[in-house]
Write a protein that holds these residues in place. Structure first.
Motif, mmCIF file in Angstrom:
data_model
loop_
_atom_site.group_PDB
_atom_site.id
_atom_site.type_symbol
_atom_site.label_atom_id
_atom_site.label_comp_id
_atom_site.label_asym_id
_atom_site.label_seq_id
_atom_site.Cartn_x
_atom_site.Cartn_y
_atom_site.Cartn_z
ATOM 1 N N VAL A 29 -0.956 -1.945 10.884
ATOM 2 C CA VAL A 29 -0.430 -1.484 12.174
ATOM 3 C C VAL A 29 -1.100 -0.135 12.445
ATOM 4 O O VAL A 29 -0.478 0.918 12.355
ATOM 5 N N ALA A 30 -2.370 -0.191 12.751
ATOM 6 C CA ALA A 30 -3.189 1.018 12.838
ATOM 7 C C ALA A 30 -4.405 0.733 13.714
ATOM 8 O O ALA A 30 -4.696 -0.416 14.031
ATOM 9 N N PRO A 31 -5.135 1.788 14.106
ATOM 10 C CA PRO A 31 -6.358 1.577 14.894
ATOM 11 C C PRO A 31 -7.559 1.188 14.025
ATOM 12 O O PRO A 31 -8.678 1.654 14.232
ATOM 13 N N LEU A 32 -7.324 0.371 13.044
ATOM 14 C CA LEU A 32 -8.378 -0.236 12.240
ATOM 15 C C LEU A 32 -7.753 -1.427 11.533
ATOM 16 O O LEU A 32 -6.527 -1.567 11.504
ATOM 17 N N GLY A 33 -8.581 -2.330 11.031
ATOM 18 C CA GLY A 33 -8.054 -3.496 10.349
ATOM 19 C C GLY A 33 -8.828 -4.760 10.675
ATOM 20 O O GLY A 33 -9.762 -4.740 11.491
ATOM 21 N N PRO A 34 -8.452 -5.878 10.065
ATOM 22 C CA PRO A 34 -9.189 -7.133 10.212
ATOM 23 C C PRO A 34 -9.285 -7.629 11.657
ATOM 24 O O PRO A 34 -10.309 -8.200 12.043
ATOM 25 N N ASN A 35 -8.227 -7.429 12.444
ATOM 26 C CA ASN A 35 -8.278 -7.897 13.833
ATOM 27 C C ASN A 35 -9.285 -7.098 14.658
ATOM 28 O O ASN A 35 -9.958 -7.661 15.533
ATOM 29 N N ALA A 55 -14.625 -1.726 19.713
ATOM 30 C CA ALA A 55 -13.353 -1.948 20.404
ATOM 31 C C ALA A 55 -12.636 -0.619 20.612
ATOM 32 O O ALA A 55 -12.430 0.141 19.657
ATOM 33 N N LEU A 56 -12.235 -0.351 21.856
ATOM 34 C CA LEU A 56 -11.661 0.938 22.227
ATOM 35 C C LEU A 56 -10.344 0.762 22.975
ATOM 36 O O LEU A 56 -9.937 -0.357 23.282
ATOM 37 N N SER A 57 -9.701 1.870 23.271
ATOM 38 C CA SER A 57 -8.360 1.842 23.868
ATOM 39 C C SER A 57 -8.364 1.498 25.353
ATOM 40 O O SER A 57 -7.322 1.145 25.904
ATOM 41 N N SER A 58 -9.516 1.595 26.017
ATOM 42 C CA SER A 58 -9.591 1.275 27.444
ATOM 43 C C SER A 58 -11.046 1.165 27.872
ATOM 44 O O SER A 58 -11.960 1.643 27.189
ATOM 45 N N GLY A 59 -11.244 0.555 29.041
ATOM 46 C CA GLY A 59 -12.575 0.535 29.626
ATOM 47 C C GLY A 59 -13.020 1.924 30.039
ATOM 48 O O GLY A 59 -14.215 2.251 29.976
ATOM 49 N N THR A 60 -12.080 2.753 30.456
ATOM 50 C CA THR A 60 -12.397 4.138 30.817
ATOM 51 C C THR A 60 -12.948 4.893 29.612
ATOM 52 O O THR A 60 -13.920 5.657 29.729
ATOM 53 N N ALA A 61 -12.337 4.685 28.445
ATOM 54 C CA ALA A 61 -12.823 5.307 27.216
ATOM 55 C C ALA A 61 -14.245 4.859 26.922
ATOM 56 O O ALA A 61 -15.094 5.654 26.486
ATOM 57 N N ILE A 213 -17.840 4.762 17.492
ATOM 58 C CA ILE A 213 -16.632 4.695 16.664
ATOM 59 C C ILE A 213 -16.314 6.071 16.069
ATOM 60 O O ILE A 213 -15.147 6.472 15.978
ATOM 61 N N PHE A 214 -17.355 6.809 15.677
ATOM 62 C CA PHE A 214 -17.183 8.171 15.163
ATOM 63 C C PHE A 214 -16.484 9.047 16.207
ATOM 64 O O PHE A 214 -15.481 9.718 15.915
ATOM 65 N N PHE A 215 -16.990 9.025 17.445
ATOM 66 C CA PHE A 215 -16.360 9.816 18.510
ATOM 67 C C PHE A 215 -14.954 9.317 18.821
ATOM 68 O O PHE A 215 -14.066 10.102 19.157
ATOM 69 N N TYR A 233 -12.382 12.013 20.081
ATOM 70 C CA TYR A 233 -11.348 11.461 20.951
ATOM 71 C C TYR A 233 -10.533 10.425 20.183
ATOM 72 O O TYR A 233 -11.002 9.848 19.203
ATOM 73 N N ASN A 234 -9.326 10.173 20.650
ATOM 74 C CA ASN A 234 -8.467 9.159 20.050
ATOM 75 C C ASN A 234 -8.588 7.884 20.884
ATOM 76 O O ASN A 234 -7.694 7.530 21.649
ATOM 77 N N TYR A 235 -9.703 7.172 20.720
ATOM 78 C CA TYR A 235 -10.059 6.085 21.621
ATOM 79 C C TYR A 235 -10.158 4.719 20.934
ATOM 80 O O TYR A 235 -10.580 3.761 21.564
ATOM 81 N N ARG A 236 -9.794 4.605 19.685
ATOM 82 C CA ARG A 236 -9.966 3.333 18.979
ATOM 83 C C ARG A 236 -8.848 2.360 19.354
ATOM 84 O O ARG A 236 -7.699 2.764 19.559
ATOM 85 N N LEU A 237 -9.168 1.071 19.403
ATOM 86 C CA LEU A 237 -8.178 0.028 19.677
ATOM 87 C C LEU A 237 -7.343 -0.230 18.443
ATOM 88 O O LEU A 237 -7.845 -0.210 17.318
ATOM 89 N N SER A 238 -6.048 -0.507 18.637
ATOM 90 C CA SER A 238 -5.178 -0.786 17.491
ATOM 91 C C SER A 238 -5.398 -2.198 16.970
ATOM 92 O O SER A 238 -5.852 -3.086 17.702
ATOM 93 N N ASN A 239 -5.053 -2.417 15.705
ATOM 94 C CA ASN A 239 -5.213 -3.731 15.086
ATOM 95 C C ASN A 239 -4.293 -4.768 15.735
ATOM 96 O O ASN A 239 -4.631 -5.954 15.806
#
Length: 373
Positions: A29-35, A55-61, A213-215, A233-239
């Motif tokens: 339940v995190a912004p990384l993982g198999p999904n 994979a990121l949190s939004s298209g804007t990101a 992904i680094f940014f 930035y905090n832009y990663r997509l959650s699992n």
């Protein structure tokens, strides 16, 4: 009151819950993982074996990071399609750069290559060569990418492709989102597939994917402690969200097929109605997912009358995007072109296009159209 018919509502395929459950069972339940990894792989396989996806949190990101990766900084200029949603433009301002708006052409309603080249020549003559070009595939309709890419190459300006509305669309057999140096996808709730909220950055470079992904993970340096040499930035997509995306990828083609079917139904209806134009592919080179079916009516008054008629029946429609060069927050920035985008906005309307609309709902929609026309 009849049940609300939405313009484009989320449409689950049935297997999303399986991936979400796996995330809970394994505590990813995190912004990384198999999904997250799996969703990126699914997108890469779908788009092309030559692209890499973050994979990121939004298209804007995705657009924001794309501009950063292209080196856009304060004081730079970025050429941007005017006929779009504000999320295309906002990241330019995040970086302190200046948007230069480009009008549409009538075939696809997207960035006009003639106006684009005129803008480039004028900005260079003024001593300011633009740093990037952002075309948009409006409502899923591919832009004239051959012409746009040729101009971009001629002046050596990279293209950041806004493919937020166009997953599943193609131009000359090539998937939208794979033309530019970088591209942005959106999985917002109303898109062709959704992760509830989310997006992705597409690139042909694995190095740029890793840099994105680094940014997107606060730009944390490789150190045992928290060390940062660049702004992140905090832009990663959650699992969990990525799990929804994995299930959605399994039904993407079905969603495209249904929306294309409904677009054809609209085309058939309006074929006998004078002075109404449906946005459709100008030639076989274009393949649109028809995320939204949009029409242009004879006048603003007719557009508004139809919109209010739908509203009275609890059916959502929406005027076309108001061009960015006409928006109060952006109207001070340069614009190149004529009045194509402004005219489309004045007389255009998006019609219900969801892939999960029932036959009963379609009967309600077409009853309004039949009575009105």
């Amino acid at each position: 009151m009849n049940e609300k018919i939405w313009l484009s509502s989320p449409h689950m395929g049935g297997t999303e819950q399986k991936y979400i459950q796996e995330a809970f069972e394994t505590n990813w339940v995190a912004p990384l993982g198999p999904n997250v990894n799996g969703f990126e792989s699914d997108l890469e396989n779908y788009l092309s074996n030559q692209v890499h996806v973050a994979a990121l949190s939004s298209g804007t990101a995705a657009l924001h990071l794309g501009l950063i990766l292209l080196g856009v900084q304060q004081g730079d200029e970025v050429l941007c399609q005017s006929m779009t949603f504000s999320a295309t433009v906002n990241p330019i301002l995040y970086l302190g750069a200046t948007p230069i708006f480009i009008d549409s052409e009538l075939d696809t309603w997207n960035m006009c290559p003639i106006a684009l080249e005129a803008a480039i020549q004028d900005r260079i003559a003024k001593g300011k060569k633009p740093k990037a070009i952002i075309p948009v595939h409006l409502y899923g309709m591919p832009a004239k990418m051959d012409e746009i890419i040729a101009i971009a190459n001629r002046y050596e300006i990279p293209v950041l492709e806004d493919s937020a509305e166009a997953l599943g669309s193609a131009y000359k057999g090539q998937k939208c989102g794979t033309f530019g140096s970088l591209a942005a996808l959106s999985f917002n709730g109303n898109k062709i597939i959704t992760t509830s909220g989310g997006g992705a950055l597409v690139t042909k470079s694995e190095v740029l994917k890793e840099k994105a992904i680094f940014f997107a993970t606060q730009a944390r340096d490789a150190a045992p402690h928290y060390q940062h040499s660049e702004i992140g930035y905090n832009y990663r997509l959650s699992n969990i969200a990525a799990g929804i995306g994995r299930g959605q990828m399994e039904v993407l083609e079905q969603h495209v097929d249904v929306r294309r079917k409904w677009n054809q139904r609209y085309q058939d209806f309006f074929a006998t109605i004078p002075n109404v134009t449906v946005l459709k592919e100008p030639s076989n080179d274009f393949y649109s997912n028809h995320w939204l079916t949009a029409i242009v009516l004879a006048s603003f008054e007719q557009r508004e009358a139809l919109r209010f008629e739908f509203e009275s029946q609890n059916i959502e429609t929406r005027p076309l995007w108001k061009p960015m060069h006409l928006q109060p927050v952006f109207e001070m920035y340069p614009f190149y072109g004529t009045s194509v985008a402004a005219s489309l906005f004045e007389n255009g309307l998006c019609l219900p296009s969801g892939s999960n609309l029932t036959e009963n709902q379609w009967e309600r929609i077409f009853l309004v159209l039949e009575v009105f026309f």
